[in-house]
Write a protein that holds these residues in place. Sequence first.
Motif, PDB file in Angstrom:
ATOM      1  N   ALA A 211      73.837  -5.271 -18.197  1.00  0.00           N
ATOM      2  CA  ALA A 211      74.545  -5.542 -16.944  1.00  0.00           C
ATOM      3  C   ALA A 211      74.178  -6.900 -16.362  1.00  0.00           C
ATOM      4  O   ALA A 211      75.008  -7.562 -15.728  1.00  0.00           O
ATOM      5  N   GLY A 212      72.944  -7.337 -16.590  1.00  0.00           N
ATOM      6  CA  GLY A 212      72.521  -8.622 -16.042  1.00  0.00           C
ATOM      7  C   GLY A 212      72.923  -9.814 -16.893  1.00  0.00           C
ATOM      8  O   GLY A 212      72.609 -10.956 -16.545  1.00  0.00           O
ATOM      9  N   ASP A 213      73.615  -9.557 -17.998  1.00  0.00           N
ATOM     10  CA  ASP A 213      73.967 -10.635 -18.921  1.00  0.00           C
ATOM     11  C   ASP A 213      75.476 -10.725 -19.142  1.00  0.00           C
ATOM     12  O   ASP A 213      75.932 -11.178 -20.190  1.00  0.00           O
ATOM     13  N   LEU A 214      76.250 -10.292 -18.168  1.00  0.00           N
ATOM     14  CA  LEU A 214      77.700 -10.302 -18.334  1.00  0.00           C
ATOM     15  C   LEU A 214      78.242 -11.724 -18.400  1.00  0.00           C
ATOM     16  O   LEU A 214      77.817 -12.604 -17.650  1.00  0.00           O
ATOM     17  N   ARG A 215      79.200 -11.924 -19.313  1.00  0.00           N
ATOM     18  CA  ARG A 215      79.849 -13.215 -19.468  1.00  0.00           C
ATOM     19  C   ARG A 215      81.361 -13.046 -19.373  1.00  0.00           C
ATOM     20  O   ARG A 215      81.887 -11.939 -19.493  1.00  0.00           O
ATOM     21  N   ARG A 216      82.037 -14.159 -19.190  1.00  0.00           N
ATOM     22  CA  ARG A 216      83.496 -14.173 -19.158  1.00  0.00           C
ATOM     23  C   ARG A 216      84.032 -13.539 -20.447  1.00  0.00           C
ATOM     24  O   ARG A 216      83.629 -13.892 -21.556  1.00  0.00           O
ATOM     25  N   GLY A 217      84.945 -12.589 -20.291  1.00  0.00           N
ATOM     26  CA  GLY A 217      85.551 -11.926 -21.442  1.00  0.00           C
ATOM     27  C   GLY A 217      84.889 -10.626 -21.846  1.00  0.00           C
ATOM     28  O   GLY A 217      85.450  -9.886 -22.665  1.00  0.00           O
ATOM     29  N   ASP A 218      83.710 -10.319 -21.309  1.00  0.00           N
ATOM     30  CA  ASP A 218      83.089  -9.031 -21.604  1.00  0.00           C
ATOM     31  C   ASP A 218      83.944  -7.905 -21.017  1.00  0.00           C
ATOM     32  O   ASP A 218      84.688  -8.104 -20.050  1.00  0.00           O
ATOM     33  N   LEU A 219      83.809  -6.722 -21.594  1.00  0.00           N
ATOM     34  CA  LEU A 219      84.592  -5.574 -21.150  1.00  0.00           C
ATOM     35  C   LEU A 219      83.702  -4.568 -20.434  1.00  0.00           C
ATOM     36  O   LEU A 219      82.585  -4.269 -20.871  1.00  0.00           O
ATOM     37  N   MET A 220      84.231  -4.027 -19.332  1.00  0.00           N
ATOM     38  CA  MET A 220      83.558  -2.984 -18.552  1.00  0.00           C
ATOM     39  C   MET A 220      84.389  -1.709 -18.646  1.00  0.00           C
ATOM     40  O   MET A 220      85.613  -1.749 -18.482  1.00  0.00           O
ATOM     41  N   PHE A 221      83.721  -0.594 -18.903  1.00  0.00           N
ATOM     42  CA  PHE A 221      84.415   0.670 -19.096  1.00  0.00           C
ATOM     43  C   PHE A 221      83.946   1.729 -18.107  1.00  0.00           C
ATOM     44  O   PHE A 221      82.754   1.829 -17.786  1.00  0.00           O
ATOM     45  N   TRP A 222      84.922   2.485 -17.652  1.00  0.00           N
ATOM     46  CA  TRP A 222      84.702   3.727 -16.951  1.00  0.00           C
ATOM     47  C   TRP A 222      85.404   4.809 -17.769  1.00  0.00           C
ATOM     48  O   TRP A 222      86.118   4.489 -18.731  1.00  0.00           O
ATOM     49  N   LYS A 223      85.237   6.059 -17.414  1.00  0.00           N
ATOM     50  CA  LYS A 223      85.971   7.102 -18.112  1.00  0.00           C
ATOM     51  C   LYS A 223      87.469   6.872 -17.909  1.00  0.00           C
ATOM     52  O   LYS A 223      87.978   6.936 -16.796  1.00  0.00           O
ATOM     53  N   GLY A 224      88.178   6.556 -19.017  1.00  0.00           N
ATOM     54  CA  GLY A 224      89.618   6.348 -18.948  1.00  0.00           C
ATOM     55  C   GLY A 224      90.054   5.015 -18.392  1.00  0.00           C
ATOM     56  O   GLY A 224      91.243   4.835 -18.088  1.00  0.00           O
ATOM     57  N   HIS A 225      89.142   4.042 -18.274  1.00  0.00           N
ATOM     58  CA  HIS A 225      89.535   2.760 -17.688  1.00  0.00           C
ATOM     59  C   HIS A 225      88.723   1.628 -18.297  1.00  0.00           C
ATOM     60  O   HIS A 225      87.564   1.795 -18.687  1.00  0.00           O
ATOM     61  N   VAL A 226      89.343   0.436 -18.372  1.00  0.00           N
ATOM     62  CA  VAL A 226      88.679  -0.757 -18.874  1.00  0.00           C
ATOM     63  C   VAL A 226      89.099  -1.954 -18.034  1.00  0.00           C
ATOM     64  O   VAL A 226      90.242  -2.032 -17.555  1.00  0.00           O
ATOM     65  N   ALA A 227      88.176  -2.868 -17.844  1.00  0.00           N
ATOM     66  CA  ALA A 227      88.430  -4.117 -17.131  1.00  0.00           C
ATOM     67  C   ALA A 227      87.760  -5.247 -17.893  1.00  0.00           C
ATOM     68  O   ALA A 227      86.850  -5.020 -18.697  1.00  0.00           O
ATOM     69  N   MET A 228      88.186  -6.466 -17.619  1.00  0.00           N
ATOM     70  CA  MET A 228      87.635  -7.645 -18.293  1.00  0.00           C
ATOM     71  C   MET A 228      86.920  -8.523 -17.274  1.00  0.00           C
ATOM     72  O   MET A 228      87.466  -8.800 -16.194  1.00  0.00           O
ATOM     73  N   VAL A 229      85.722  -8.951 -17.610  1.00  0.00           N
ATOM     74  CA  VAL A 229      84.933  -9.792 -16.717  1.00  0.00           C
ATOM     75  C   VAL A 229      85.525 -11.202 -16.671  1.00  0.00           C
ATOM     76  O   VAL A 229      85.791 -11.818 -17.711  1.00  0.00           O
ATOM     77  N   VAL A 230      85.734 -11.708 -15.455  1.00  0.00           N
ATOM     78  CA  VAL A 230      86.242 -13.065 -15.252  1.00  0.00           C
ATOM     79  C   VAL A 230      85.087 -14.042 -15.080  1.00  0.00           C
ATOM     80  O   VAL A 230      85.038 -15.104 -15.685  1.00  0.00           O
ATOM     81  N   ASP A 231      84.130 -13.666 -14.227  1.00  0.00           N
ATOM     82  CA  ASP A 231      82.936 -14.485 -13.986  1.00  0.00           C
ATOM     83  C   ASP A 231      81.850 -13.557 -13.450  1.00  0.00           C
ATOM     84  O   ASP A 231      81.990 -12.326 -13.527  1.00  0.00           O
ATOM     85  N   GLY A 232      80.787 -14.110 -12.911  1.00  0.00           N
ATOM     86  CA  GLY A 232      79.677 -13.285 -12.461  1.00  0.00           C
ATOM     87  C   GLY A 232      79.997 -12.370 -11.307  1.00  0.00           C
ATOM     88  O   GLY A 232      79.240 -11.425 -11.033  1.00  0.00           O
ATOM     89  N   ALA A 233      81.123 -12.588 -10.628  1.00  0.00           N
ATOM     90  CA  ALA A 233      81.448 -11.794  -9.449  1.00  0.00           C
ATOM     91  C   ALA A 233      82.746 -11.007  -9.561  1.00  0.00           C
ATOM     92  O   ALA A 233      82.948 -10.056  -8.816  1.00  0.00           O
ATOM     93  N   ARG A 234      83.628 -11.386 -10.497  1.00  0.00           N
ATOM     94  CA  ARG A 234      84.964 -10.802 -10.506  1.00  0.00           C
ATOM     95  C   ARG A 234      85.333 -10.245 -11.879  1.00  0.00           C
ATOM     96  O   ARG A 234      84.825 -10.686 -12.904  1.00  0.00           O
ATOM     97  N   LEU A 235      86.275  -9.312 -11.845  1.00  0.00           N
ATOM     98  CA  LEU A 235      86.893  -8.808 -13.059  1.00  0.00           C
ATOM     99  C   LEU A 235      88.410  -8.846 -12.876  1.00  0.00           C
ATOM    100  O   LEU A 235      88.919  -9.095 -11.785  1.00  0.00           O
ATOM    101  N   ILE A 236      89.122  -8.616 -13.959  1.00  0.00           N
ATOM    102  CA  ILE A 236      90.572  -8.487 -13.909  1.00  0.00           C
ATOM    103  C   ILE A 236      90.946  -7.210 -14.619  1.00  0.00           C
ATOM    104  O   ILE A 236      90.375  -6.877 -15.661  1.00  0.00           O
ATOM    105  N   HIS A 237      91.882  -6.449 -14.031  1.00  0.00           N
ATOM    106  CA  HIS A 237      92.317  -5.206 -14.666  1.00  0.00           C
ATOM    107  C   HIS A 237      93.671  -4.774 -14.136  1.00  0.00           C
ATOM    108  O   HIS A 237      94.074  -5.130 -13.035  1.00  0.00           O
ATOM    109  N   ALA A 238      94.377  -4.011 -14.962  1.00  0.00           N
ATOM    110  CA  ALA A 238      95.571  -3.293 -14.521  1.00  0.00           C
ATOM    111  C   ALA A 238      95.078  -1.940 -14.044  1.00  0.00           C
ATOM    112  O   ALA A 238      94.371  -1.239 -14.777  1.00  0.00           O
TER     113      ALA A 238
END
Length: 271
Positions: A211-238
């Motif tokens: 979690a402390g090493d997230l980079r642009r383009g990394d993927l974050m998952f929840w049960k049934g959901h995924v988002a893409m890391v934009v930078d150290g503070a933001r993500l993008i997701h539908a």
Amino acid sequence: MDRRVTPHSGRVALEALRGRVEAEAFVAGEAGAVAVPLVDLCASPGGARDRQVVLGEPLVVVERRGGHAFVQMGKDGYCGWLEAGAVGPALAATHWVAARGTHLYPEARVQAREMAALPFGARVVVLEEDGRWARVAGGFLPAMHLRRLGDWCDDPVAVAEGFLGVPYLWGGNSAAGIDCSGLVQAALLACGRDCPGDSDMQARMGAPVAAGDLRRGDLMFWKGHVAMVVDGARLIHANGHSMDVCHEGIEAAIARIAAQGGGPVTALRRV
């Protein structure tokens, strides 16, 4: 076996599955391609949408039945039923639509009435190009909206950001509507990277990341959901909260999803 990626219609299966599944018949399959701009890939003939597929995507037909075809898609192995009219012959595509969307025109003229809308990722055979227009079977496309196959993008996040504001659609795979895994898949495929169609499959890609090493383009998952890391503070997701593709603060998203009953982050992956 996961029925989503098992080329077995319930009656007919691909020859590669002989000895692994029971079927009334085993076939070599028939190579083809999607012949319409956008079509639902369904769990049963005319049934619920699993995903969507776009013009020119290669496929293998396993069975034809009652106006439908059971296929396996070449891009990710996903299987399901298409309307039979959406299946055409195999296509030696040369280019792909790299714009959020484009139009097919009957002549090389901006003022001409469009004949069809083609989605991002659609594959076509360019027969002739004059710098501004590309001639394809049935009409003309703006050449600036196309790239040659193999000429991929280099930043999945930038590709995903091209979909900002697109409405959320369960199983959607285009700028007319897209879901979380569809967005990630579109972004990675456009960069020449293999990517399955659903978030639980995507959670097995790549390697875990702290979690402390997230980079642009990394993927974050929840049960049934995924988002893409934009930078150290933001993500993008539908997402079904804002019902569109949007930026969201990482910490805010984690807290909101937990508060809404979606649970904690289940995986962080670098692809």
